[in-house]
Design a protein around this motif. Structure first.
Motif, PDB file in Angstrom:
ATOM      1  N   PHE A 103       0.863  -1.182   0.000  1.00 27.54           N
ATOM      2  CA  PHE A 103       0.000   0.000   0.000  1.00 27.54           C
ATOM      3  C   PHE A 103       0.897   1.230   0.000  1.00 27.54           C
ATOM      4  O   PHE A 103       1.721   1.398   0.898  1.00 27.54           O
ATOM      5  N   VAL A 104       0.765   2.079  -1.012  1.00 28.35           N
ATOM      6  CA  VAL A 104       1.584   3.287  -1.132  1.00 28.35           C
ATOM      7  C   VAL A 104       0.722   4.484  -0.762  1.00 28.35           C
ATOM      8  O   VAL A 104      -0.351   4.689  -1.331  1.00 28.35           O
ATOM      9  N   LEU A 105       1.207   5.277   0.193  1.00 28.13           N
ATOM     10  CA  LEU A 105       0.465   6.452   0.670  1.00 28.13           C
ATOM     11  C   LEU A 105       1.250   7.729   0.403  1.00 28.13           C
ATOM     12  O   LEU A 105       2.426   7.826   0.736  1.00 28.13           O
TER      13      LEU A 105
ATOM     14  N   ILE B 106       5.426   5.015   2.444  1.00 26.81           N
ATOM     15  CA  ILE B 106       4.934   6.393   2.532  1.00 26.81           C
ATOM     16  C   ILE B 106       5.928   7.309   1.837  1.00 26.81           C
ATOM     17  O   ILE B 106       7.126   7.063   1.860  1.00 26.81           O
ATOM     18  N   THR B 107       5.402   8.369   1.184  1.00 30.35           N
ATOM     19  CA  THR B 107       6.255   9.257   0.389  1.00 30.35           C
ATOM     20  C   THR B 107       6.057  10.715   0.802  1.00 30.35           C
ATOM     21  O   THR B 107       5.593  11.533   0.013  1.00 30.35           O
TER      22      THR B 107
ATOM     23  N   THR C  75       5.064   8.687  -6.930  1.00 30.03           N
ATOM     24  CA  THR C  75       4.163   7.714  -6.303  1.00 30.03           C
ATOM     25  C   THR C  75       3.637   6.723  -7.336  1.00 30.03           C
ATOM     26  O   THR C  75       3.548   5.522  -7.061  1.00 30.03           O
ATOM     27  N   GLY C  76       3.322   7.200  -8.523  1.00 29.49           N
ATOM     28  CA  GLY C  76       2.855   6.314  -9.590  1.00 29.49           C
ATOM     29  C   GLY C  76       3.904   5.302 -10.002  1.00 29.49           C
ATOM     30  O   GLY C  76       3.590   4.122 -10.211  1.00 29.49           O
ATOM     31  N   ILE C  77       5.145   5.737 -10.089  1.00 33.04           N
ATOM     32  CA  ILE C  77       6.226   4.819 -10.471  1.00 33.04           C
ATOM     33  C   ILE C  77       6.409   3.750  -9.395  1.00 33.04           C
ATOM     34  O   ILE C  77       6.494   2.555  -9.691  1.00 33.04           O
TER      35      ILE C  77
ATOM     36  N   ALA D 174      10.612   1.059  -3.827  1.00 40.98           N
ATOM     37  CA  ALA D 174      10.906   2.433  -3.409  1.00 40.98           C
ATOM     38  C   ALA D 174      12.255   2.893  -3.958  1.00 40.98           C
ATOM     39  O   ALA D 174      12.362   3.977  -4.536  1.00 40.98           O
ATOM     40  N   LYS D 175      13.294   2.067  -3.798  1.00 42.89           N
ATOM     41  CA  LYS D 175      14.630   2.448  -4.283  1.00 42.89           C
ATOM     42  C   LYS D 175      14.638   2.613  -5.796  1.00 42.89           C
ATOM     43  O   LYS D 175      15.143   3.616  -6.313  1.00 42.89           O
ATOM     44  N   ALA D 176      14.089   1.637  -6.508  1.00 38.48           N
ATOM     45  CA  ALA D 176      14.077   1.704  -7.973  1.00 38.48           C
ATOM     46  C   ALA D 176      13.212   2.864  -8.442  1.00 38.48           C
ATOM     47  O   ALA D 176      13.583   3.582  -9.382  1.00 38.48           O
ATOM     48  N   GLY D 177      12.072   3.062  -7.798  1.00 42.98           N
ATOM     49  CA  GLY D 177      11.175   4.153  -8.182  1.00 42.98           C
ATOM     50  C   GLY D 177      11.809   5.511  -8.010  1.00 42.98           C
ATOM     51  O   GLY D 177      11.717   6.381  -8.888  1.00 42.98           O
TER      52      GLY D 177
END
Length: 182
Positions: A22-24, A50-51, A124-126, A141-144
């Motif tokens: 889940f990305v917030l 989380i970003t 966030t989309g990536i 997260a790292k790659a994005g």
């Protein structure tokens, strides 16, 4: 997502029942802070990324933004991990990815032209796309973060750093992936 209280309830339900990643971001983070749901993040069934930017980080930690800005960014991201048990992507110059396992990475791609409305949404989309393709939360997260920064660098090279917009970063993402994969 918006600030309606029903959205806080939706997030809580997802945290309690969803077994994926889940990305917030943005309104989702504001809902967590507004509804004091940091403990829900800590005990969630799903893996959470989380970003936040520094202002959102301050709200999540319940501290003044001036205090958050005065903190070392590595320390700020560590405090967020401790409070939320999430993979933290602390956006800004030298975006940091920090994990509950104690790993921390500072991104080396990106440029000041990326400080534009919507750039965080592209990030966030990536990350969400990479998570949906099966990457583990830390790896997504790292790659994005890396790909987002590289896309921003390619956009700055092509369009110029001044006037770079989120759409330019999104447009360059496929090229960043191609360049990374060889």
């Amino acid at each position: 997502l918006g600030e309606e209280s029903k959205n806080g309830n939706l997030i809580r339900k997802i945290l309690q029942n969803y077994e994926g990643t889940f990305v917030l971001d943005a309104d989702g983070l504001n809902q967590i802070a507004l509804n004091h749901m940091q403990s829900d993040l800590r005990k969630s069934l799903c893996k959470v990324i989380i970003t936040p930017h520094t202002g959102e980080a301050a709200r999540l930690l319940g501290i003044d933004i001036a205090e958050a800005k005065a903190m070392d960014r590595g320390e700020l991201s560590s405090c967020l991990v401790e409070k939320t048990n999430a993979v933290v992507v602390l956006k800004g110059e030298g975006t940091i990815v920090a994990t509950p396992e104690g790993n921390s990475y500072t991104n080396t791609t990106g440029n000041p032209g990326m400080a534009t409305g919507g750039a965080g949404d592209v990030l966030t989309g990536i990350i969400t796309s990479l998570s949906g393709q099966g990457l583990l939360p830390e790896d997504a997260a790292k790659a994005g973060v890396y790909l987002h920064g590289l896309a921003g660098d390619l956009g700055a090279h092509h369009f110029g750093e001044f006037g770079l917009i989120a759409g330019d970063i999104a447009e360059m993402t496929a090229l960043a992936i191609k360049k990374t994969l060889g």
